[in-house]
Design a protein around this motif. Structure first.
Motif, PDB file in Angstrom:
ATOM      1  N   ALA A 141       0.952  -1.174   0.202  1.00  0.00           N
ATOM      2  CA  ALA A 141      -0.083  -0.046  -0.049  1.00  0.00           C
ATOM      3  C   ALA A 141       0.875   1.285   0.041  1.00  0.00           C
ATOM      4  CB  ALA A 141      -0.805  -0.007   1.217  1.00  0.00           C
ATOM      5  N   PHE A 142       2.066   1.142   0.774  1.00  0.00           N
ATOM      6  CA  PHE A 142       2.900   2.571   0.781  1.00  0.00           C
ATOM      7  C   PHE A 142       3.373   2.981  -0.627  1.00  0.00           C
ATOM      8  CE2 PHE A 142       6.673   4.957   2.445  1.00  0.00           C
ATOM      9  CZ  PHE A 142       6.102   5.772   2.937  1.00  0.00           C
ATOM     10  N   VAL A 143       3.880   1.802  -1.315  1.00  0.00           N
ATOM     11  CA  VAL A 143       4.078   2.070  -2.673  1.00  0.00           C
ATOM     12  C   VAL A 143       3.030   2.832  -3.563  1.00  0.00           C
ATOM     13  CG1 VAL A 143       4.747   1.079  -5.012  1.00  0.00           C
ATOM     14  CG2 VAL A 143       5.652   0.073  -2.865  1.00  0.00           C
ATOM     15  N   GLU A 144       1.973   2.317  -3.401  1.00  0.00           N
ATOM     16  CA  GLU A 144       0.643   2.846  -3.975  1.00  0.00           C
ATOM     17  C   GLU A 144       0.421   4.298  -3.487  1.00  0.00           C
ATOM     18  OE1 GLU A 144      -0.632   1.602  -6.827  1.00  0.00           O
ATOM     19  OE2 GLU A 144       1.243   0.245  -6.617  1.00  0.00           O
ATOM     20  N   ILE A 145       0.574   4.595  -2.253  1.00  0.00           N
ATOM     21  CA  ILE A 145       0.070   5.712  -1.836  1.00  0.00           C
ATOM     22  C   ILE A 145       0.984   6.828  -2.343  1.00  0.00           C
ATOM     23  CG2 ILE A 145      -1.592   5.022  -0.035  1.00  0.00           C
ATOM     24  CD1 ILE A 145       0.625   5.949   2.012  1.00  0.00           C
ATOM     25  N   LEU A 146       2.518   6.510  -2.482  1.00  0.00           N
ATOM     26  CA  LEU A 146       3.563   7.368  -2.959  1.00  0.00           C
ATOM     27  C   LEU A 146       3.117   8.060  -4.370  1.00  0.00           C
ATOM     28  CD1 LEU A 146       6.689   6.380  -0.974  1.00  0.00           C
ATOM     29  CD2 LEU A 146       5.087   8.293  -0.733  1.00  0.00           C
ATOM     30  N   LYS A 147       2.513   6.882  -5.078  1.00  0.00           N
ATOM     31  CA  LYS A 147       2.321   7.098  -6.450  1.00  0.00           C
ATOM     32  C   LYS A 147       1.094   8.091  -6.616  1.00  0.00           C
ATOM     33  CE  LYS A 147       3.527   2.553  -8.374  1.00  0.00           C
ATOM     34  NZ  LYS A 147       2.794   1.295  -8.737  1.00  0.00           N
ATOM     35  N   HIS A 148       0.146   8.131  -5.647  1.00  0.00           N
ATOM     36  CA  HIS A 148      -0.992   8.979  -5.633  1.00  0.00           C
ATOM     37  C   HIS A 148      -0.348  10.465  -5.282  1.00  0.00           C
ATOM     38  CE1 HIS A 148      -4.809  10.748  -4.926  1.00  0.00           C
ATOM     39  NE2 HIS A 148      -4.391  10.973  -3.812  1.00  0.00           N
ATOM     40  N   LYS A 149      -0.748  11.397  -6.079  1.00  0.00           N
ATOM     41  CA  LYS A 149      -0.042  12.837  -5.818  1.00  0.00           C
ATOM     42  C   LYS A 149      -0.956  13.602  -5.186  1.00  0.00           C
ATOM     43  CE  LYS A 149       3.822  11.555  -7.579  1.00  0.00           C
ATOM     44  NZ  LYS A 149       4.798  10.951  -6.618  1.00  0.00           N
ATOM     45  N   GLY A 150      -1.230  13.320  -3.630  1.00  0.00           N
ATOM     46  CA  GLY A 150      -2.244  14.159  -2.994  1.00  0.00           C
ATOM     47  C   GLY A 150      -2.220  13.683  -1.616  1.00  0.00           C
ATOM     48  N   PRO A 151      -3.009  14.057  -0.804  1.00  0.00           N
ATOM     49  CA  PRO A 151      -3.011  13.833   0.869  1.00  0.00           C
ATOM     50  C   PRO A 151      -3.582  12.451   1.086  1.00  0.00           C
ATOM     51  CG  PRO A 151      -4.252  15.821   0.334  1.00  0.00           C
ATOM     52  CD  PRO A 151      -3.917  15.380  -1.046  1.00  0.00           C
ATOM     53  N   VAL A 152      -3.014  11.837   1.697  1.00  0.00           N
ATOM     54  CA  VAL A 152      -3.193  10.546   2.272  1.00  0.00           C
ATOM     55  C   VAL A 152      -3.033  10.209   3.762  1.00  0.00           C
ATOM     56  CG1 VAL A 152      -2.703   7.914   2.071  1.00  0.00           C
ATOM     57  CG2 VAL A 152      -2.472   9.218   0.001  1.00  0.00           C
ATOM     58  N   TYR A 153      -4.130   9.705   4.412  1.00  0.00           N
ATOM     59  CA  TYR A 153      -3.873   9.033   5.839  1.00  0.00           C
ATOM     60  C   TYR A 153      -3.607   7.644   5.751  1.00  0.00           C
ATOM     61  CZ  TYR A 153      -4.995   8.152  10.581  1.00  0.00           C
ATOM     62  OH  TYR A 153      -4.827   7.663  12.036  1.00  0.00           O
ATOM     63  N   PHE A 154      -2.695   7.147   6.351  1.00  0.00           N
ATOM     64  CA  PHE A 154      -2.400   6.057   6.453  1.00  0.00           C
ATOM     65  C   PHE A 154      -2.376   5.408   7.729  1.00  0.00           C
ATOM     66  CE2 PHE A 154       1.343   2.706   5.171  1.00  0.00           C
ATOM     67  CZ  PHE A 154       0.503   2.037   4.529  1.00  0.00           C
ATOM     68  N   ARG A 155      -3.011   4.537   8.242  1.00  0.00           N
ATOM     69  CA  ARG A 155      -3.263   4.079   9.526  1.00  0.00           C
ATOM     70  C   ARG A 155      -2.700   2.900   9.800  1.00  0.00           C
ATOM     71  NH1 ARG A 155      -8.111   1.938  13.338  1.00  0.00           N
ATOM     72  NH2 ARG A 155      -8.280   3.382  14.646  1.00  0.00           N
ATOM     73  N   LEU A 156      -1.836   2.810  10.680  1.00  0.00           N
ATOM     74  CA  LEU A 156      -1.093   1.665  11.046  1.00  0.00           C
ATOM     75  C   LEU A 156      -1.506   1.042  12.364  1.00  0.00           C
ATOM     76  CD1 LEU A 156       2.869   2.633   9.925  1.00  0.00           C
ATOM     77  CD2 LEU A 156       1.031   1.615   8.686  1.00  0.00           C
ATOM     78  N   GLY A 157      -1.056  -0.192  12.458  1.00  0.00           N
ATOM     79  CA  GLY A 157      -1.236  -0.793  13.712  1.00  0.00           C
ATOM     80  C   GLY A 157       0.205  -0.504  14.434  1.00  0.00           C
TER      81      GLY A 157
END
Lengths: 309, 269
Positions: A141-157
């Motif tokens: 998922a981290f690879v994909e959210i970096l490809k997206h050029k905009g704000p992301v909230y990534f909620r980890l355990g």
């Protein structure tokens, strides 16, 4: 999950020198290696989350990709208006990493229990919310959210979540993953509840309740299609999240079902009821007390069985 | 040789525009806008490295109006500097208009949408540290109100900017000593203001915020600050330029009646 995040951050930071990690003075024993390998891509902003969000906006609007890290409660709540105005309004390419989602910080108490973060982030336009469920999904998922050029909230355990996926399992932002189909009921789970949901589905199926489960890793934008599709093939839908039942995944799914789903389906949100946690205990213990352990999930679902079967 | 710009005349024109667009749209913030006119004229006509024909030029200086409620002054300045046609000013705060009561980044020449107080220095510090890391020469200028010193984020960002030696960050503080609902002294005392900023590790300068020659020479002095961010405390007058609007809190929200509008226009001329 946290270690998987740090590992993939290291790999990606090596490739992309514009990636910069901002932390609100958190990550002791976690970021030391990253800091020594990439001193120019590491910035401890101090315990000042509002400022950190503004600084992240300034970085993003001048060409960097800031990765902002703190405990889920602090990173989403202390600088909420900065996330709204500085990051989301400007569509700044900032990745907000909340560690310790849900009850990960069990003993630490209510100030550290992140039970409203999804709800408040979900209310913001322009943001994507991803809650990965295991270490392999964190990396994919981290690879994909970096490809997206905009704000992301990534909620980890936090750490030690059991594996669900393999390192080659595919991941697409906004596409729920059907892990198991079930004719009687379907669980829609997110983040660190997917594993418990999967185990509960297996146990329920063994007990004669044919239970399916969907990993809804992306809470925003929500995969409406999979919800509508599954609603046609099952008698009941239960949502499952380590988060308040107010405003999170359960609310999001209920919005889709009530506006676009079929007329009659039994629906229930499993999560933390509208309350602060008053019991002292670690994550496993609190899950048990508040109905989110595998055993208690099974029990809660069976209790309602006659209503939908 | 190029004729030198008549800055005094530009300032006059800006005040007239502020007054007129506020009067026509019945929106306030005239007093807060009047107090920063000379500052904006010096920034946009003498100091900032910007190009209205290339508003997104990568190496441009960045300007953030942290006190977003003074947007009329910024709009008038940007229009006169050529970022957008002056006719757009008549669409200020109108239905189907172009310009809102607070700056929006989608308007050419505006870097950051503001309106909530205390955000400016943090964003500016992010840009300034980014410039340093990438060895870029652009400067970041933030114009804030005195009341923004009430916000905790201001002091978070003050610590951050001095810790990271952001000498490419210049903050101008519009010290008109009046906030929305009373004087600074009544609401939340800021004095001793210069020593507060000095204690936070900033290069602190003071100037008469309505004297354009002094503003220019002071802002140029910030280049000599080797390893500290600079703040210029600009002593200003709320409502400057129209006697009955000066020093009072009324013109934070009020809008002039017809007679007042014409009287004010005449005085500015």
């Amino acid at each position: 999950m946290r270690n998987a995040f740090v590992q993939s951050l290291g790999i990606l930071a090596k490739r992309d020198k514009k990636l910069i990690l901002l932390t609100g003075d958190l990550g002791y024993t976690v970021f030391e290696d990253f800091k020594s390998k990439f001193p120019k891509q590491f910035l401890n902003v101090g315990v000042a989350e509002a400022n950190m969000m503004g600084v992240a906006c300034g970085f993003a609007l001048t060409g960097f990709t800031p990765i902002v890290y703190s405990i889920a409660t602090f990173v989403t709540m202390r600088g909420f208006e900065q996330i709204r105005n500085d990051i989301c309004l400007h569509y700044a390419n900032v990745k907000i990493i909340g560690t310790g989602g849900g009850l990960s910080y069990g003993h630490a108490g209510a100030t550290h229990h992140s039970l409203e973060d999804i709800a408040i982030m979900r209310s913001l336009p322009n943001i994507i919310i991803v809650c990965p469920s295991d270490r392999n999904q964190v990396k994919a998922a981290f690879v994909e959210i970096l490809k997206h050029k905009g704000p992301v909230y990534f909620r980890l355990g936090k750490k030690g979540e059991p594996d669900i996926y393999t390192p080659t399992s595919p991941f697409t932002i906004g596409k729920g993953i059907i892990l198991k189909r079930g004719a009687d009921l379907t669980l829609i789970a997110t983040g660190n509840m997917v594993y418990n949901g999967l185990q509960a589905a297996r146990i329920l199926s063994q007990k004669g309740v044919d239970t399916g489960i969907i990993d809804m890793h992306t809470v925003k934008p929500l995969d409406e299609d999979v919800i509508i599709k599954v609603a046609k093939a099952t008698k009941a839908i239960f949502t499952l999240e380590e988060h308040s039942i107010v405003g999170g995944l359960g609310t999001a799914v209920s919005e889709v079902l009530s506006e676009k789903g079929k007329e009659k389906i039994y629906f229930k949100r499993l999560g933390i009821n509208d309350t602060f946690i008053e019991t002292v205990g670690n994550q496993e213990y609190l899950r048990h007390i508040y109905g989110l352990s595998i055993e208690t999930i099974v029990r809660r679902i069976l209790k309602d069985f006659t209503k939908y079967a | 040789m190029k004729k030198p710009l008549d800055l005094e005349n530009i300032a006059k024109t800006i005040r007239k525009i502020i007054l007129t667009i506020s009067y026509e749209s019945k929106v306030g913030h005239i007093g807060s806008s009047f107090s920063i006119v000379e500052i904006l004229v010096i920034l946009y006509f003498s100091f900032l490295r910007i190009n209205p024909r290339k508003p997104k030029w990568h190496d441009r200086d960045r300007f953030i109006l942290s006190k977003g409620h003074a947007a009329p002054a910024l709009y008038a300045t940007l229009a006169l500097r050529g970022f957008f046609p002056q006719r757009n000013l008549s669409k200020y705060c109108k239905d189907k208009g172009l310009l809102e009561e607070h700056p929006k980044h989608t308007v050419l020449g505006i870097e950051i949408s503001t309106g909530s107080l205390g955000h400016g220095i943090s964003i500016g510090a992010g840009m300034a540290i980014s410039a340093k890391l990438r060895k870029k020469n652009f400067r970041v200028v933030v114009l804030m109100s005195d009341a923004e010193c009430d916000e905790g984020e201001t002091w978070e960002s003050a610590l951050f900017a001095s810790h990271h030696h952001l000498q490419n960050l210049i903050v101008l503080l519009d010290y008109n000593k009046v906030q929305a609902f009373g004087s600074i002294e009544e609401v939340l005392q800021l004095e001793p203001l210069t020593s507060k900023w000095r204690a936070f590790g900033w290069n602190v300068l003071e100037v008469d915020g309505h004297s354009m020659p002094k503003l220019l020479s002071t802002i140029k002095k910030t280049a000599a600050s080797a390893n500290k961010p600079s703040i210029i405390i600009c002593h200003t007058v709320r409502g400057k330029g129209v006697t009955f609007m000066e020093h009072t809190i009324d013109w934070h929200y009020l809008n002039p009646k017809k007679e007042q509008y014409y009287a004010a226009l005449e005085e500015i001329d």
